[in-house]
Scaffold this active site. Structure first.
Site, PDB file in Angstrom:
ATOM      1  CD  GLU A   1      -2.931  -1.417   2.175  1.00 18.78           C
ATOM      2  OE1 GLU A   1      -3.143  -0.490   2.965  1.00 18.78           O
ATOM      3  OE2 GLU A   1      -3.504  -2.523   2.253  1.00 18.78           O
TER       4      GLU A   1
ATOM      5  CD  GLU B   1      -4.182  -6.014   2.773  1.00 14.95           C
ATOM      6  OE1 GLU B   1      -4.927  -5.159   3.297  1.00 14.95           O
ATOM      7  OE2 GLU B   1      -2.978  -6.114   3.042  1.00 14.95           O
TER       8      GLU B   1
END
Ligand code: BMA
Length: 365
Positions: A184, A289
């Site tokens: 991320e 995710e």
């Protein structure tokens, strides 16, 4: 006649090797099969599935996913945050010994394992979410004040991957793991994020991590998964990409947050671009995710997730954990939740097959 074994052997010349050319035979086989599985369907994954669920923890054999659709996930996600400090429990209070045991058991049943790692901020000692300073990454690179400490962190990770895992398989094999560090990073939620370090620092961090684990510590059972957060375009996705020789799988972490972005159009855009990048770079791709926290949309599985993953050539999609101690912090299905019937439809749909553990071919040969 084992179709997958024959197919695997026939194609082994043409499939790219992983970032670690000395990867163990099982790890190399897993890599080949990540490419091939995408032609069959998308493997379904769930974080911490075997450890606990929405309202239970540490009950052997239980799984929220299995209690909804009759089968375990094909991909098991695990979290190693805290291991770097020498602690024996993770940041989610899970004993690492349990992770090791259940991860090996999943491997023994033929499932795929992936590991995330939210290491603490090396400067402040606070959590991975402490992104206040912009010197944490440079401080752990060679020459930085915290470099020796970072080596110790990686020593501990190496111990987990190579030593603990090998001890626990009957055949003495190293269990292959999809390792997904420093994720991320197109967002700024972590100390390794976009606002916290430069592209060159990020790339150096990634390369040092791979080099140290692989070449110094001799860890050869990892495939490295690159997993940015929401991104604007291909340039943004690859701005901090360390290079094809350092990455095995191209991923995407993108949560459905209705107040922030439109999951259908945004998911379509980002997963289509990911598909193109996968072809260009010769890498398998995964939705590493995702999830809608608390799943207030009872048809989320077929009306949101299914349309965005359909036809994107993904090897797997993983939804985040069902926390046992936070009643609304769940992303997977659980028995009794209003989205359970829709999850069953999703699991059984034929337009875009979704694969669970018992449907997997042999992923390790
Ligand atoms: C986050 C949350 C946290 C957890 C972390 C690592 O997204 O679920 O509660 O500590 O992941 O598992």
């Amino acid at each position: 006649m084992d179709f997958w074994r024959a197919f695997s052997a026939a194609c082994s010349d043409t499939t790219p090797l992983p970032a670690d050319p000395q990867a163990t035979p099982e790890t190399q086989a897993l890599y080949r099969n990540l490419f091939r599985i995408a032609d069959e369907g998308v493997m379904f994954g769930h974080q911490d599935d075997a450890l606990y669920g929405h309202d239970w923890k540490y009950e052997e054999g239980r799984s929220d996913v299995r209690e909804c659709c009759g089968d375990y996930p094909a991909v098991f996600g695990w979290e190693l945050g805290g291991l770097e400090t020498g602690a024996d429990r993770s940041i989610d209070d899970v004993p690492f010994a349990e992770i090791t045991r259940l991860l090996c058991a999943a491997y023994g049943r033929g499932a795929v394992n992936t590991v995330s790692w939210h290491p603490q901020n090396p400067e402040s000692g606070a959590s991975a979410w402490d992104g206040k300073t912009s010197t944490a990454v440079s401080s752990i690179l060679p020459g930085g004040a915290n470099h020796a400490q970072f080596r110790l962190w990686l020593d501990r990770l190496a111990g987990f991957f190579a030593f603990m895992l090998s001890l626990r398989t009957d055949a003495g094999e190293y269990v292959p793991v999809l390792f997904r560090p420093f994720h991320e990073h197109t967002g700024s939620g972590f100390w390794w994020g976009e606002a916290q370090c430069t592209p060159d620092e990020y790339k150096a961090l990634w390369r040092f991590t791979v080099e140290y684990l692989r070449d110094v510590k001799g860890v050869h059972n990892l495939l490295y998964v690159y997993s940015p957060d929401l991104y604007r375009d291909a340039e943004h996705y690859t701005e901090r990409y360390p290079g094809d020789e350092w990455v095995d799988v191209l991923g995407l972490d993108a949560y459905h947050r209705p107040q922030d972005w439109d999951f259908l159009s945004g998911g379509e855009r980002m997963l289509s671009t990911l598909q193109r990048l996968g072809h260009e770079h010769g890498k398998p791709t995964a939705f590493t995710e995702t999830g809608l926290e608390g799943i207030p949309d009872t048809a989320w599985w077929t009306r949101r997730l299914l349309p965005v993953i359909r036809g994107k050539g993904l090897s797997y999609v993983l939804v985040w954990r069902n926390a046992h101690d936070r009643p609304t912090h769940f992303f997977g299905p659980w028995h009794g939740h209003a989205s359970e019937p829709d999850f069953r439809k999703f699991a059984a749909n034929r337009e875009q097959p979704v694969l669970f553990e018992s449907q997997l071919p042999d992923m390790y040969h």
